[in-house]
Design an enzyme around this catalytic site. Structure first.
Site, short mmCIF file in Angstrom:
data_model
loop_
_atom_site.label_atom_id
_atom_site.label_comp_id
_atom_site.label_asym_id
_atom_site.label_seq_id
_atom_site.Cartn_x
_atom_site.Cartn_y
_atom_site.Cartn_z
N ASP A 44 -40.66 23.48 57.02
CA ASP A 44 -39.79 23.93 55.93
C ASP A 44 -39.35 25.37 56.18
OD1 ASP A 44 -39.03 23.47 52.85
OD2 ASP A 44 -39.76 25.53 53.12
N TYR A 49 -35.08 33.13 54.86
CA TYR A 49 -36.29 33.54 55.60
C TYR A 49 -35.89 34.22 56.93
CZ TYR A 49 -38.59 29.92 52.67
OH TYR A 49 -39.04 29.14 51.65
N LYS A 74 -32.63 25.57 53.39
CA LYS A 74 -32.13 25.80 52.03
C LYS A 74 -30.88 26.68 52.00
CE LYS A 74 -36.99 25.83 50.76
NZ LYS A 74 -37.65 26.52 51.90
N HIS A 105 -31.66 26.63 46.97
CA HIS A 105 -32.89 27.43 46.97
C HIS A 105 -33.28 27.92 45.58
CE1 HIS A 105 -35.35 30.12 49.88
NE2 HIS A 105 -36.03 29.92 48.78
#
Ligand code: A2P
Length: 268
Positions: A44, A49, A74, A105
């Protein structure tokens, strides 16, 4: 590892490897390689990120058949109005031609419905296997379902014994949405809890393993994360024991509505 069937018939491995806060340097790459070597088959990530590139390289270099690895990413808040472009950018970074799961998200008030309609369009064009949401409360899900046509396959939210979101699980179950638990270890803040420590001793497991097991037994998909190879391996070693009903209830009772990350209740 077990699989859960989503509302569109697709299967998702119920344990995944979370990559939030894994630095887009060797850290994300090495951790994903370790996770894949340890047997994880579900990774994931997210645009925000900033490690999709490292995740993609680790997947490619693992040599494991793409179809055997479930990959989720996401759509970030600032991309809600250009979701197609954002999706293509994520694919490019991941070096993939589709993801298994694409999530909104965060339920940004003014743009989430429009973003979801774009995800619906892309899904109907078969550009990803499943679509879902993250950080949605019951209010956000009700709003979404009243204005759009596809029910999300997944709602990924913070969920652990200290944030046991029972009403949200019940709501998701009723509507065929699978709950996916992020920060299942309460971000490491509650590893000293005595109820969990007693159960860990009884089952000859760690507190972290008890927390992951509890969430799986609630029927969730669970995505613990770690950058430490031993803990990455430990967190997947949770399929050889079971918590009984009274143990599950004792853990349920630890709830204290602790949000270690966002509290989306405040978002209109
Ligand atoms: P580390 O990366 O050094 O292992 P969550 O997934 O709930 O957000 O928790 C992540 C935090 O928990 C990280 O700080 C991680 O640190 C730590 N962690 C992950 N797995 C374990 C484990 N098995 N035992 C103890 N701490 C863990």
């Amino acid at each position: 590892m077990e699989s859960i069937k989503l509302n569109n018939g697709e299967l998702i491995p119920n344990l995944g490897f979370g990559t939030w806060q894994l630095k887009p340097t060797g850290e994300a790459y090495n951790s994903v390689r370790t996770a894949l070597d340890a047997g994880y088959r579900h990774i994931d990530t997210a645009h925000i990120y900033f490690n999709e590139g490292s995740v993609g390289r680790a997947i490619k270099d693992s040599g494991i058949d793409r179809k055997e690895i479930y990959v989720a990413t996401k759509l970030w808040n600032w991309d809600h109005k250009k979701a197609e472009k954002a999706y293509e950018r994520s694919l490019k970074k991941l070096k993939l031609d589709y993801v298994d799961l694409y999530l909104i998200h965060y339920p940004v008030s003014k743009t989430r419905i429009g973003a979801w309609k774009t995800l619906e369009k892309m899904y109907s064009e078969k550009r990803m296997k499943s679509i879902g949401v993250s950080n949605f409360t019951i209010k956000h899900l009700e709003d979404l379902m009243s204005k759009t046509s596809i029910v999300p396959a997944i709602n990924q939210v913070e969920f652990h014994p200290f944030l046991y979101q029972k009403e949200l699980i019940d709501f998701c179950n009723k509507h065929g949405i699978v709950l996916e638990a992020y920060s299942p270890l309460a971000h490491g803040q509650k590893l000293g809890d005595t109820t969990l420590a007693d159960l860990a001793e009884k089952h000859k497991k760690s507190v972290a393993q008890i927390m992951i097991r509890w969430s799986l037994q609630h029927g969730n998909v669970v995505i613990p994360k770690s950058k430490n190879p031993d803990r990455i391996k430990q967190n997947i070693d949770i399929f050889d024991f079971e918590l009984n009903d009274s143990e599950m209830q004792a853990i349920d009772a630890l709830n204290e509505n602790l949000h270690t990350c966002w509290n989306p209740e405040k978002t209109a």
